[in-house]
Design an enzyme around this catalytic site. Structure first.
Site, PDB file in Angstrom:
ATOM      1  N   LYS A   1      -7.812   1.642  -3.028  1.00 47.02           N
ATOM      2  CA  LYS A   1      -7.442   1.194  -1.672  1.00 47.02           C
ATOM      3  C   LYS A   1      -7.570   2.337  -0.658  1.00 47.02           C
ATOM      4  O   LYS A   1      -8.172   2.182   0.406  1.00 47.02           O
ATOM      5  CB  LYS A   1      -6.001   0.663  -1.711  1.00 47.02           C
ATOM      6  CG  LYS A   1      -5.337   0.434  -0.382  1.00 47.02           C
ATOM      7  CD  LYS A   1      -5.759  -0.853   0.273  1.00 47.02           C
ATOM      8  CE  LYS A   1      -5.138  -0.993   1.657  1.00 47.02           C
ATOM      9  NZ  LYS A   1      -5.625  -2.143   2.372  1.00 47.02           N
TER      10      LYS A   1
ATOM     11  N   LYS B   1      -1.592   4.932   8.642  1.00 44.85           N
ATOM     12  CA  LYS B   1      -0.796   5.018   7.404  1.00 44.85           C
ATOM     13  C   LYS B   1      -1.713   5.269   6.204  1.00 44.85           C
ATOM     14  O   LYS B   1      -1.462   6.150   5.380  1.00 44.85           O
ATOM     15  CB  LYS B   1      -0.024   3.708   7.201  1.00 44.85           C
ATOM     16  CG  LYS B   1       0.687   3.621   5.868  1.00 44.85           C
ATOM     17  CD  LYS B   1       1.221   2.228   5.563  1.00 44.85           C
ATOM     18  CE  LYS B   1       1.673   2.163   4.104  1.00 44.85           C
ATOM     19  NZ  LYS B   1       2.191   0.870   3.692  1.00 44.85           N
TER      20      LYS B   1
ATOM     21  N   THR C   1       0.865  -1.183   0.000  1.00 47.87           N
ATOM     22  CA  THR C   1       0.000   0.000   0.000  1.00 47.87           C
ATOM     23  C   THR C   1       0.896   1.224   0.000  1.00 47.87           C
ATOM     24  O   THR C   1       1.637   1.446   0.970  1.00 47.87           O
ATOM     25  CB  THR C   1      -0.900   0.023   1.253  1.00 47.87           C
ATOM     26  OG1 THR C   1      -1.657  -1.176   1.303  1.00 47.87           O
ATOM     27  CG2 THR C   1      -1.848   1.217   1.220  1.00 47.87           C
TER      28      THR C   1
HETATM   29  P1  NAD Z   1       5.796  -6.189   7.302  1.00 49.60           P
HETATM   30  O1  NAD Z   1       6.608  -5.075   7.898  1.00 49.60           O
HETATM   31  O2  NAD Z   1       5.391  -7.335   8.149  1.00 49.60           O
HETATM   32  O3  NAD Z   1       6.556  -6.784   6.017  1.00 49.60           O
HETATM   33  C1  NAD Z   1       7.303  -6.010   5.102  1.00 49.60           C
HETATM   34  C2  NAD Z   1       8.605  -6.768   4.832  1.00 49.60           C
HETATM   35  O4  NAD Z   1       9.336  -6.126   3.779  1.00 49.60           O
HETATM   36  C3  NAD Z   1       9.551  -6.810   6.043  1.00 49.60           C
HETATM   37  O5  NAD Z   1       9.792  -8.145   6.418  1.00 49.60           O
HETATM   38  C4  NAD Z   1      10.820  -6.097   5.536  1.00 49.60           C
HETATM   39  O6  NAD Z   1      12.013  -6.657   6.079  1.00 49.60           O
HETATM   40  C5  NAD Z   1      10.705  -6.350   4.043  1.00 49.60           C
HETATM   41  N1  NAD Z   1      11.516  -5.497   3.187  1.00 49.60           N
HETATM   42  C6  NAD Z   1      11.845  -4.189   3.323  1.00 49.60           C
HETATM   43  N2  NAD Z   1      12.608  -3.792   2.269  1.00 49.60           N
HETATM   44  C7  NAD Z   1      12.762  -4.858   1.439  1.00 49.60           C
HETATM   45  C8  NAD Z   1      13.417  -5.085   0.185  1.00 49.60           C
HETATM   46  N3  NAD Z   1      14.090  -4.118  -0.459  1.00 49.60           N
HETATM   47  N4  NAD Z   1      13.350  -6.312  -0.372  1.00 49.60           N
HETATM   48  C9  NAD Z   1      12.669  -7.319   0.240  1.00 49.60           C
HETATM   49  N5  NAD Z   1      12.032  -7.163   1.428  1.00 49.60           N
HETATM   50  C10 NAD Z   1      12.080  -5.943   2.024  1.00 49.60           C
HETATM   51  O7  NAD Z   1       4.499  -5.466   6.678  1.00 49.60           O
HETATM   52  P2  NAD Z   1       3.121  -6.182   6.226  1.00 49.60           P
HETATM   53  O8  NAD Z   1       2.131  -6.104   7.339  1.00 49.60           O
HETATM   54  O9  NAD Z   1       3.438  -7.479   5.591  1.00 49.60           O
HETATM   55  O10 NAD Z   1       2.609  -5.117   5.146  1.00 49.60           O
HETATM   56  C11 NAD Z   1       3.175  -5.050   3.849  1.00 49.60           C
HETATM   57  C12 NAD Z   1       2.355  -4.066   3.019  1.00 49.60           C
HETATM   58  O11 NAD Z   1       1.011  -4.513   2.951  1.00 49.60           O
HETATM   59  C13 NAD Z   1       2.328  -2.648   3.571  1.00 49.60           C
HETATM   60  O12 NAD Z   1       2.430  -1.737   2.507  1.00 49.60           O
HETATM   61  C14 NAD Z   1       0.974  -2.578   4.274  1.00 49.60           C
HETATM   62  O13 NAD Z   1       0.461  -1.258   4.329  1.00 49.60           O
HETATM   63  C15 NAD Z   1       0.138  -3.471   3.377  1.00 49.60           C
HETATM   64  N6  NAD Z   1      -1.031  -4.094   4.030  1.00 49.60           N
HETATM   65  C16 NAD Z   1      -0.901  -4.674   5.244  1.00 49.60           C
HETATM   66  C17 NAD Z   1      -2.013  -5.264   5.844  1.00 49.60           C
HETATM   67  C18 NAD Z   1      -1.908  -5.929   7.192  1.00 49.60           C
HETATM   68  O14 NAD Z   1      -2.946  -6.247   7.780  1.00 49.60           O
HETATM   69  N7  NAD Z   1      -0.714  -6.210   7.703  1.00 49.60           N
HETATM   70  C19 NAD Z   1      -3.257  -5.251   5.193  1.00 49.60           C
HETATM   71  C20 NAD Z   1      -3.354  -4.667   3.918  1.00 49.60           C
HETATM   72  C21 NAD Z   1      -2.221  -4.091   3.348  1.00 49.60           C
END
Ligand code: NAD
Length: 288
Positions: free
Chosen positions: A161, A236, A88
């Site tokens: 979104k 966010k 997102t």
């Molecule tokens: P998270 O922090 O658990 O996972 C993100 C991962 O990306 C981390 O493990 C981090 O180490 C990794 N990362 C950072 N830079 C990187 C790179 N260059 N290459 C590879 N990996 C890298 O976050 P999440 O909860 O999994 O959310 C991910 C996305 O999904 C966000 O944008 C969030 O807004 C969106 N989202 C989350 C949810 C939710 O409920 N958690 C729901 C809808 C959307």
């Protein structure tokens, strides 16, 4: 076909696991050594993961992460690679990412459904980008999700979104205020729920994610607001919506106020709690 999955966190981990379970050849990368998926080999770098991949999926924290990552991986990608960013991020960052991937197929495809939906492969995907890329991506999206909507050109997925989540943030606050007012007037939570859930006040924030314990046994309010959609993530998304509204000169008074209320709540102690816990900062005595 082989898939490179970058970002194996709370969402990306189970999404990658579902692709693997469906028989896809998946290579992962995540700089966090604890973000790993059983059965998925992890490359030494994002660029190494992308080498030879037909499809590249990113699930990263923010637009800055996505753009930095694209600058690294696009030069390593084979011609005609399909880039699918499910993070997102701001609409403008989604457009910039697609520009970086020019000459390839690129889509923004953010999700709703949270970790539960990512694990159960029931996510909703909101997709922006050219039809040719959408057709190529559909089989992968169907493996990870249940509802797939092609919203329009590049950036349209992110636009859908943040508009949806602005509705959600505002409606959760409205539902919470109604419970507070109802209580002050002597109404039980159950009585208000029984009426509003089948009347014109009906909405997802009330009937699925009810902010008071009792009426909806599966809502996070029944487990002290754990295991849901974190308030920090709601903040966010509200901030992304405000950034877009300000850039476009669109008046969104309620969206702006919702952002302020969530910012204050996250600042207090609400960051990791489900976003319905906002009710505890809006009522004098918190939930019954
Ligand atoms: P998270 O922090 O658990 O996972 C993100 C991962 O990306 C981390 O493990 C981090 O180490 C990794 N990362 C950072 N830079 C990187 C790179 N260059 N290459 C590879 N990996 C890298 O976050 P999440 O909860 O999994 O959310 C991910 C996305 O999904 C966000 O944008 C969030 O807004 C969106 N989202 C989350 C949810 C939710 O409920 N958690 C729901 C809808 C959307």
């Amino acid at each position: 076909m082989s898939v490179a999955f970058l970002g194996l966190g709370n969402m990306g981990g189970p999404m990658a696991a579902n692709l693997l379970a469906a028989g896809e050849k998946v290579t992962g990368y995540d700089p966090n050594p604890t973000a790993r998926v059983e059965g998925i080999a992890v490359a030494d770098s994002a660029a190494a993961a992308v080498k030879g991949a037909d499809v590249v999926i990113t699930m990263l924290p923010s637009g800055r992460h996505v753009l930095d990552c694209y600058r690294e991986i696009v030069p390593a990608a084979a011609p005609g690679t399909l880039f699918l960013d499910c993070s997102t991020i701001e609409v403008t960052d989604a457009r910039a990412a697609a520009e970086l991937a020019a000459g390839h197929l690129a889509l923004d495809a953010p999700v709703s459904g949270g970790v539960v939906g990512a694990t159960a492969a029931t996510l909703t995907f909101m997709v922006g980008g050219p039809s040719e890329a959408f057709i190529a991506a559909e089989p992968y999206l169907k493996t990870m999700g249940k509802k797939i909507v092609h919203c329009g050109e590049t950036g349209a997925g992110q636009a859908a979104k943040i508009c949806n989540n602005m509705i959600l943030g505002v409606s959760m606050i409205a539902v919470s205020e109604a419970f507070a007012l109802g209580r002050s007037l002597g109404l039980t939570d159950q009585a208000l729920f029984d009426v509003a859930s089948t009347a014109s006040g009906q909405c997802w924030a009330l009937t699925t994610n009810c902010p008071v314990p009792g009426p909806v046994p599966t809502s996070p309010a029944n487990r002290d607001y754990t295991g849901g959609f974190a308030s920090s993530l709601m903040l966010k998304d509200l901030r992304l919506a405000q950034a877009a509204a300000q850039a476009g000169g669109v008046p969104t008074a309620l969206g702006a106020h919702a952002e302020e209320l969530y910012a204050a709540f996250v600042e207090q102690d609400g960051s990791g709690r489900d976003f319905s816990a906002i009710i505890t900062s809006l009522t004098k005595d918190g939930p019954a």
